[in-house]
Motif scaffolding. Sequence first.
Motif, short mmCIF file in Angstrom:
data_model
loop_
_atom_site.label_atom_id
_atom_site.label_comp_id
_atom_site.label_asym_id
_atom_site.label_seq_id
_atom_site.Cartn_x
_atom_site.Cartn_y
_atom_site.Cartn_z
N ILE A 1 0.82 -1.17 0.01
CA ILE A 1 0.15 -0.17 -0.11
C ILE A 1 0.83 1.29 0.06
N SER A 2 1.77 1.06 0.90
CA SER A 2 2.76 2.28 0.79
C SER A 2 3.57 2.53 -0.36
N ALA A 3 3.99 1.63 -0.99
CA ALA A 3 4.48 1.77 -2.45
C ALA A 3 3.80 2.28 -3.30
N ARG A 4 2.39 1.85 -3.61
CA ARG A 4 1.67 2.20 -4.54
C ARG A 4 1.27 3.91 -4.18
N LEU A 5 0.93 4.00 -2.97
CA LEU A 5 0.60 5.27 -2.55
C LEU A 5 1.64 6.40 -3.15
N ASN A 6 3.13 5.80 -2.67
CA ASN A 6 4.03 6.75 -3.07
C ASN A 6 4.18 6.91 -4.62
N PHE A 7 3.86 5.88 -5.17
CA PHE A 7 3.79 5.97 -6.65
C PHE A 7 2.63 7.23 -7.24
N TYR A 8 1.51 7.04 -6.52
CA TYR A 8 0.57 8.00 -6.84
C TYR A 8 0.89 9.49 -6.60
N MET A 9 1.67 9.74 -5.28
CA MET A 9 2.21 10.88 -5.00
C MET A 9 3.24 11.29 -6.02
N ASP B 1 3.53 16.00 -1.65
CA ASP B 1 4.24 15.36 -0.51
C ASP B 1 3.37 15.31 0.49
N VAL B 2 3.76 14.79 1.72
CA VAL B 2 2.97 14.22 2.49
C VAL B 2 1.97 15.44 3.08
N TYR B 3 2.56 16.53 3.30
CA TYR B 3 1.96 17.77 3.74
C TYR B 3 0.57 18.05 2.93
N GLN B 4 1.02 18.12 1.68
CA GLN B 4 0.01 18.51 0.47
C GLN B 4 -1.01 17.33 0.43
N LEU B 5 -0.84 16.03 0.71
CA LEU B 5 -1.72 15.02 0.62
C LEU B 5 -2.61 15.31 2.12
N LEU C 1 6.05 5.32 -17.30
CA LEU C 1 6.42 3.85 -17.62
C LEU C 1 7.65 3.55 -16.67
N SER C 2 8.66 4.58 -16.70
CA SER C 2 9.68 4.31 -15.70
C SER C 2 9.31 4.20 -14.30
N GLU C 3 8.31 4.96 -13.94
CA GLU C 3 7.92 5.28 -12.44
C GLU C 3 7.17 3.78 -12.23
N MET C 4 6.63 3.44 -13.29
CA MET C 4 5.63 2.04 -13.19
C MET C 4 6.67 0.81 -12.89
N GLN C 5 7.82 0.74 -13.73
CA GLN C 5 8.54 -0.26 -13.65
C GLN C 5 9.12 -0.16 -12.21
N ASN C 6 9.72 1.02 -11.82
CA ASN C 6 10.29 0.92 -10.32
C ASN C 6 9.23 0.61 -9.29
N LEU C 7 7.96 0.88 -9.57
CA LEU C 7 6.98 0.40 -8.60
C LEU C 7 6.83 -0.96 -8.66
N LEU C 8 6.98 -1.61 -9.72
CA LEU C 8 6.74 -3.12 -9.76
C LEU C 8 7.79 -3.76 -9.33
N HIS C 9 9.11 -3.32 -9.60
CA HIS C 9 10.22 -3.75 -8.75
C HIS C 9 10.30 -3.96 -7.51
N GLN C 10 9.96 -2.71 -6.73
CA GLN C 10 9.54 -2.73 -5.37
C GLN C 10 8.59 -3.59 -4.80
N LEU C 11 7.44 -3.80 -5.63
CA LEU C 11 6.57 -4.64 -5.23
C LEU C 11 6.94 -6.08 -5.12
N GLU C 12 7.91 -6.58 -6.38
CA GLU C 12 8.37 -7.70 -6.49
C GLU C 12 9.41 -8.09 -5.17
N GLU C 13 10.09 -6.96 -4.83
CA GLU C 13 11.16 -7.08 -3.80
C GLU C 13 10.28 -7.34 -2.51
N ILE C 14 9.22 -6.69 -2.34
CA ILE C 14 8.47 -7.01 -1.17
C ILE C 14 7.73 -8.26 -0.96
#
Length: 131
Positions: free
Chosen positions: A8-16, A22-26, A94-107
């Motif tokens: 959830i954290s990784a996906r929300l960070n991707f959205y941000m 940033d956290v304050y704006q959110l 696309l680059s951001e999505m690849q990074n997110l997918l990599h993070q999710l795979e690592e998790i």
Amino acid sequence: MAINLQQISARLNFYMRIKELDVYQLSVMTQTPPAMVGCIVQGEEYCMDDLLAFLKQLPDLNSRWVIYGEGNVFKGEGDAHPEAHLKKDRTAYLSEMQNLLHQLEEIEKHQQEQTHLDQLRNRIRELTKHI
């Protein structure tokens, strides 16, 4: 289906990153205390009711995607004008999505390793009972 706070954290960070928030704006956007937003964004322990209340304040964000990884990032992304949600070019996304997918795979890999370690520990406990 189990809920994974790190995913959830990784996906929300991707959205941000997509929305350039940033956290304050959110926190201001969702009228959620910054400490709570910080817990959610960092994958720390929090109440699911708090998460759902937070996600309800983000009408463009697909909450099923955030929680379960199902569907698209944005609600109605199949509509005629999904570009309205985007601030950067598609290559950057696309680059951001690849990074997110990599993070999710690592998790996921870490979880599988932890499960295997737990199984080995249980087996050792069982064997030592007979000694």
